[in-house]
Design a protein around this motif. Structure first.
Motif, mmCIF file in Angstrom:
data_model
loop_
_atom_site.group_PDB
_atom_site.id
_atom_site.type_symbol
_atom_site.label_atom_id
_atom_site.label_comp_id
_atom_site.label_asym_id
_atom_site.label_seq_id
_atom_site.Cartn_x
_atom_site.Cartn_y
_atom_site.Cartn_z
ATOM 1 N N ILE A 1 11.382 4.211 8.702
ATOM 2 C CA ILE A 1 10.089 4.899 8.793
ATOM 3 C C ILE A 1 9.010 3.829 8.874
ATOM 4 C CG2 ILE A 1 8.457 6.437 7.659
ATOM 5 C CD1 ILE A 1 10.763 7.763 6.247
ATOM 6 N N VAL A 2 8.332 3.734 10.016
ATOM 7 C CA VAL A 2 7.252 2.760 10.155
ATOM 8 C C VAL A 2 5.967 3.402 9.633
ATOM 9 C CG1 VAL A 2 5.846 1.485 11.803
ATOM 10 C CG2 VAL A 2 8.318 1.570 12.086
ATOM 11 N N ARG A 3 5.516 2.924 8.456
ATOM 12 C CA ARG A 3 4.324 3.508 7.838
ATOM 13 C C ARG A 3 3.066 2.919 8.457
ATOM 14 N NH1 ARG A 3 5.287 0.844 2.987
ATOM 15 N NH2 ARG A 3 7.109 0.021 4.045
ATOM 16 N N VAL A 4 2.208 3.766 8.965
ATOM 17 C CA VAL A 4 0.935 3.307 9.491
ATOM 18 C C VAL A 4 -0.149 3.765 8.535
ATOM 19 C CG1 VAL A 4 -0.610 3.290 11.468
ATOM 20 C CG2 VAL A 4 1.839 3.516 11.817
ATOM 21 N N SER A 5 -0.984 2.828 8.091
ATOM 22 C CA SER A 5 -1.990 3.122 7.082
ATOM 23 C C SER A 5 -3.326 2.528 7.523
ATOM 24 C CB SER A 5 -1.515 2.536 5.752
ATOM 25 O OG SER A 5 -2.437 2.795 4.732
ATOM 26 N N ARG A 6 -4.304 2.523 6.620
ATOM 27 C CA ARG A 6 -5.627 1.976 6.936
ATOM 28 C C ARG A 6 -5.919 0.759 6.083
ATOM 29 N NH1 ARG A 6 -9.585 4.959 9.005
ATOM 30 N NH2 ARG A 6 -10.636 2.971 8.963
ATOM 31 N N GLN A 7 -6.905 -0.038 6.507
ATOM 32 C CA GLN A 7 -7.273 -1.211 5.702
ATOM 33 C C GLN A 7 -7.848 -0.738 4.369
ATOM 34 O OE1 GLN A 7 -9.421 -0.032 7.788
ATOM 35 N NE2 GLN A 7 -11.513 -0.646 7.351
ATOM 36 N N SER A 8 -7.734 -1.599 3.351
ATOM 37 C CA SER A 8 -7.970 -1.138 1.978
ATOM 38 C C SER A 8 -9.419 -0.761 1.714
ATOM 39 C CB SER A 8 -7.528 -2.219 0.998
ATOM 40 O OG SER A 8 -8.199 -3.420 1.290
ATOM 41 N N SER A 9 -10.351 -1.128 2.591
ATOM 42 C CA SER A 9 -11.751 -0.800 2.314
ATOM 43 C C SER A 9 -12.145 0.561 2.891
ATOM 44 C CB SER A 9 -12.655 -1.885 2.898
ATOM 45 O OG SER A 9 -12.378 -2.043 4.268
ATOM 46 N N SER A 10 -11.192 1.213 3.564
ATOM 47 C CA SER A 10 -11.536 2.464 4.243
ATOM 48 C C SER A 10 -11.610 3.637 3.285
ATOM 49 C CB SER A 10 -10.496 2.711 5.347
ATOM 50 O OG SER A 10 -10.117 4.050 5.367
ATOM 51 N N GLY A 11 -12.549 4.545 3.510
ATOM 52 C CA GLY A 11 -12.678 5.734 2.680
ATOM 53 C C GLY A 11 -11.481 6.659 2.848
ATOM 54 N N THR A 12 -10.913 6.666 4.074
ATOM 55 C CA THR A 12 -9.734 7.484 4.348
ATOM 56 C C THR A 12 -8.553 7.003 3.509
ATOM 57 O OG1 THR A 12 -10.581 7.565 6.593
ATOM 58 C CG2 THR A 12 -8.373 8.414 6.240
ATOM 59 N N TYR A 13 -8.416 5.673 3.423
ATOM 60 C CA TYR A 13 -7.360 5.061 2.617
ATOM 61 C C TYR A 13 -7.496 5.505 1.162
ATOM 62 C CZ TYR A 13 -5.250 0.901 0.229
ATOM 63 O OH TYR A 13 -4.542 0.047 -0.563
ATOM 64 N N GLU A 14 -8.734 5.429 0.654
ATOM 65 C CA GLU A 14 -8.956 5.803 -0.751
ATOM 66 C C GLU A 14 -8.684 7.278 -0.988
ATOM 67 O OE1 GLU A 14 -12.525 4.656 -2.740
ATOM 68 O OE2 GLU A 14 -12.446 2.639 -1.897
ATOM 69 N N PHE A 15 -9.084 8.109 -0.037
ATOM 70 C CA PHE A 15 -8.887 9.547 -0.199
ATOM 71 C C PHE A 15 -7.400 9.893 -0.184
ATOM 72 C CE2 PHE A 15 -8.451 13.747 1.923
ATOM 73 C CZ PHE A 15 -8.875 14.505 0.857
ATOM 74 N N PHE A 16 -6.660 9.274 0.726
ATOM 75 C CA PHE A 16 -5.216 9.520 0.805
ATOM 76 C C PHE A 16 -4.536 9.060 -0.481
ATOM 77 C CE2 PHE A 16 -0.846 8.655 2.198
ATOM 78 C CZ PHE A 16 -0.584 9.776 2.973
ATOM 79 N N ARG A 17 -4.971 7.883 -0.965
ATOM 80 C CA ARG A 17 -4.386 7.359 -2.196
ATOM 81 C C ARG A 17 -4.658 8.301 -3.368
ATOM 82 N NH1 ARG A 17 -6.443 1.583 -3.903
ATOM 83 N NH2 ARG A 17 -8.228 2.774 -4.573
ATOM 84 N N GLU A 18 -5.876 8.806 -3.452
ATOM 85 C CA GLU A 18 -6.238 9.678 -4.566
ATOM 86 C C GLU A 18 -5.497 11.014 -4.484
ATOM 87 O OE1 GLU A 18 -10.499 10.287 -4.833
ATOM 88 O OE2 GLU A 18 -10.068 12.350 -5.414
ATOM 89 N N ARG A 19 -5.484 11.618 -3.290
ATOM 90 C CA ARG A 19 -4.960 12.960 -3.162
ATOM 91 C C ARG A 19 -3.429 12.989 -3.081
ATOM 92 N NH1 ARG A 19 -7.676 17.562 -1.391
ATOM 93 N NH2 ARG A 19 -9.455 16.628 -2.414
ATOM 94 N N VAL A 20 -2.842 12.085 -2.302
ATOM 95 C CA VAL A 20 -1.402 12.161 -2.053
ATOM 96 C C VAL A 20 -0.609 11.273 -3.017
ATOM 97 C CG1 VAL A 20 0.400 11.910 -0.312
ATOM 98 C CG2 VAL A 20 -1.875 12.654 0.363
ATOM 99 N N LEU A 21 -1.146 10.084 -3.329
ATOM 100 C CA LEU A 21 -0.386 9.151 -4.175
ATOM 101 C C LEU A 21 -0.823 9.246 -5.630
ATOM 102 C CD1 LEU A 21 -0.430 5.978 -1.890
ATOM 103 C CD2 LEU A 21 1.001 7.994 -1.732
ATOM 104 N N SER A 22 -1.625 10.236 -5.998
ATOM 105 C CA SER A 22 -2.199 10.385 -7.339
ATOM 106 C C SER A 22 -2.766 9.062 -7.838
ATOM 107 C CB SER A 22 -1.195 10.934 -8.351
ATOM 108 O OG SER A 22 -0.046 11.406 -7.739
ATOM 109 N N ASN A 23 -3.484 8.361 -6.968
ATOM 110 C CA ASN A 23 -4.161 7.111 -7.314
ATOM 111 C C ASN A 23 -3.237 5.929 -7.611
ATOM 112 O OD1 ASN A 23 -6.804 6.593 -6.958
ATOM 113 N ND2 ASN A 23 -7.482 7.771 -8.724
ATOM 114 N N ARG A 24 -1.910 6.121 -7.415
ATOM 115 C CA ARG A 24 -1.015 4.964 -7.556
ATOM 116 C C ARG A 24 -1.123 4.128 -6.290
ATOM 117 N NH1 ARG A 24 3.341 7.125 -10.420
ATOM 118 N NH2 ARG A 24 4.548 5.235 -10.087
ATOM 119 N N ASP A 25 -0.457 2.955 -6.267
ATOM 120 C CA ASP A 25 -0.635 2.055 -5.128
ATOM 121 C C ASP A 25 0.284 2.375 -3.960
ATOM 122 O OD1 ASP A 25 -2.736 0.251 -5.682
ATOM 123 O OD2 ASP A 25 -1.529 -0.529 -7.336
#
Lengths: 305, 311
Positions: free
Chosen positions: A166-190
């Motif tokens: 599975i090739v994971r495509v993500s966003r650079q760490s300063s992106s708001g989309t990255y933060e939102f995905f992390r908060e909502r889907v990863l429950s704020n884990r890394d």
């Protein structure tokens, strides 16, 4: 003889000329009288629609110039704290300490206008047989401790993906989309390290469209015919919903967020008129054309507060 | 007071003009000296600035140099546990550079030998112009080629799961450093005195023997300098590798893995790291790390060139 004490007449004349020229310069730089400039800054997610609003608004109110710049939600709110913008765009809520800083620095409260919604779509290659995905599976793919690394773990055989990875495509760490995905889907884990961290929403979709093994997340407005959007379910067994206007409104699609515009204190004059126009049917239609979801099902006839 | 010239050119107008011309000469001399020194001043100022931005974190108590250099965990904006380990980034830079050199050195030196020894004057002029043109292509254009053309070919013709990877970056960097290697390598070969060539030919050497037994040993320092400058170019390149390598924090296990380089990481993250924050300072520290790497490469190149001159 001591030379150089007396300034020659030529030098004095030259000096006078320079001073006169300097005095003339600002006169040429003044804006045309009657023009109003609204400074608008913030979220990269919103920059396209903010630009579209600004351009169309010139035909609605010709004397008003809206100057839009991106930089991220944090950048916009930082500018609001400094008092250098009229409107800050943010794809997240203003945090309590940020609101406190705004109050301390400017003496005014940040006022929130919810101007629309953005749903994050999960993109895969069109060849991918998968139709829906659950929150747990997404976390298993993206989260640091997640164990899902190959498509066969999800019970999918992807044609064209020889390595099964599975090739994971993500966003650079300063992106708001990255933060939102992390908060909502990863429950704020890394995030699991090793994802391809791209610099734009469009790039994510582009890479997924050329990579059979890939999965990526990006705003639903960036969808193209060359990628497939997965339905998302809150848990295994629950109904999976595609990101649409309706599923965002009734909150059945789980990865959606609201888009905000913040002003310093209750807006007045041109800023108030601009926000009212954004929330009008015309403004909301532009939002929908840019790929986002309007504020209310009725097409938005609310007035700015 | 300005010194009088020893041979005073007589009184009146002539004397006054020579005073001004003397002043002008000294001013020009000072200006030239200033521009000469400015190069040193700028390099020192850049180093000072980077160091000043990084210093607070470098000397803080929480900073762990071992973790910084040897951990692969790069989580600058984590919500739960912020970690700054740059090993994967350093490995990415090293991997892409080595791969680029493995591709560029044979091609670059081969082209230099061909241009300087084997082709006729007209072909030579054409080739040199084309190679210079290759050097003039902006790096973002190379990145675009990597992203749109090469990455598709990668997915189609290799077993790579994704088209943006180390091989892609290596090929692009090789294309960017070949022109440097060719032009400096050709200079080095041309600097070998013709008497060497004449002597070899007089003794019955074939062209290949001439190249391998006479020219390459004689020009080896210049050729090494050419390769090292190519390495410097590859290590420092940012835009093209940012677009070509896939930007994944990952220690590569093979040439088809995605990686992230130190330069690309700074370019991607510095823009939105709040000024003065720990993340911002750590990025400047990776700048120093990069500075140290390129400085070492350039110093090596310089010492080698100096060695050539002394012979």
């Amino acid at each position: 003889m001591t030379p150089g004490l007396r300034r020659p007449a030529a030098v004095r004349r030259g000096l006078a000329a320079v001073l006169a020229a300097a005095a003339l310069v600002p006169a040429g730089c003044r804006p045309r009288s009657g023009d109003v400039a609204i400074q608008n800054k913030g979220s990269d997610t919103m920059v396209n629609v903010a630009q579209a609003w600004a351009e169309t608004y010139q035909t609605v109110a010709p004397g008003v110039n809206v100057e839009v710049s991106g930089g991220g939600s944090g950048t916009g709110i930082a500018a609001l704290i400094k008092g250098t913008v009229h409107i800050a765009n943010a794809s997240r809520d203003v945090k309590a300490e940020e609101a406190e800083q705004v109050r301390r620095n400017t003496g005014l409260d940040p006022v929130d206008f919810k101007v629309g919604y953005d749903a994050l779509a999960i993109y895969v290659h069109p060849a991918n047989p998968l139709d829906a995905i659950t929150f747990d599976q997404l976390a298993g793919i993206y989260r640091e401790d997640g164990a899902l690394v190959s498509w066969s773990h999800l019970g999918a055989a992807v044609p064209g993906c020889k390595s099964d990875e599975i090739v994971r495509v993500s966003r650079q760490s300063s992106s708001g989309t990255y933060e939102f995905f992390r908060e909502r889907v990863l429950s704020n884990r890394d995030f699991k390290l090793g994802s391809r961290d791209l610099n734009g929403s469009k790039e994510v979709v582009e890479l997924v469209s050329t990579t059979p093994c890939a999965i990526g997340y990006s705003g639903m407005g960036y969808a193209t015919p060359r990628v497939k959007i997965l339905k998302v379910a809150r848990q295994a067994g629950a109904t999976a919903y595609p990101p649409t206007v309706e599923s965002t409104w009734n909150q059945s699609y789980p990865i959606a967020r609201s888009l905000h515009m913040y002003t310093l204190g209750a807006p007045a004059g041109p800023v108030k008129a601009y926000l009212a126009w954004i929330l009008s049917a015309d403004g909301q239609r532009i939002l929908e054309q840019s790929g986002y979801v309007p504020v209310s099902p009725k097409g938005g006839v609310r007035e700015a507060r | 007071m300005i010194r009088e010239p020893i041979t005073a050119p007589g009184p009146g107008r002539r004397h006054r003009r020579s005073f001004w011309s003397l002043l002008g000469e000294q001013a020009v001399e000072a200006a030239i000296r200033l521009s000469g020194i400015s190069a040193i001043v700028f390099v020192l100022a850049i180093f000072f600035f980077i160091f000043r931005e990084a210093a607070p974190v470098l000397f803080s108590e929480q900073f762990d140099p071992i973790e910084f250099l040897f951990s692969v965990q790069w989580y600058p904006t984590s919500a739960v546990d912020v970690r700054y380990g740059t090993l994967a980034l350093t490995a990415g830079t090293a991997g892409v550079t080595l791969l680029a050199m493995a591709l560029a050195v044979p091609f670059g030196l081969g082209a230099a030998i061909f241009v300087s020894e084997f082709c006729g004057p007209r072909v030579k002029e054409t080739l040199k112009v084309v190679i210079e043109l290759l050097a003039a292509i902006p790096s973002v254009v190379w990145g675009f080629v990597a992203l749109t053309v090469l990455s598709r070919l990668m997915v189609e013709y290799t077993s790579a799961p994704v088209g943006v990877n180390m091989l892609n970056g290596g090929i692009i960097l090789a294309l960017m450093s070949v022109p440097i290697i060719v032009s400096i390598g050709e200079d080095a070969l041309r600097a070998v005195p013709d008497s060497y060539r004449e002597a070899a030919v007089a003794m019955g050497a074939t062209r290949w023997q001439l190249v391998f037994r006479v020219l390459l040993p004689a020009a080896r320092h210049g050729l090494l300098a050419a390769v090292l400058l190519g390495v410097g170019r590859a290590v420092g390149e940012t835009m093209a590798v940012l677009m070509a390598t896939g930007h994944a924090v990952h220690v590569p296990h093979g040439i088809l893995d995605s990686v992230r380089t130190l330069t690309a990481n700074i370019a991607a993250e510095l823009g939105e790291a709040p000024a003065g924050s720990e993340h911002y300072r750590i990025l400047f520290l990776t700048g120093i790390q990069l500075f140290a790497i390129t400085f070492a490469v350039n110093l090596a190149a310089d010492l080698v060139v100096r060695g050539t001159r002394r012979r």
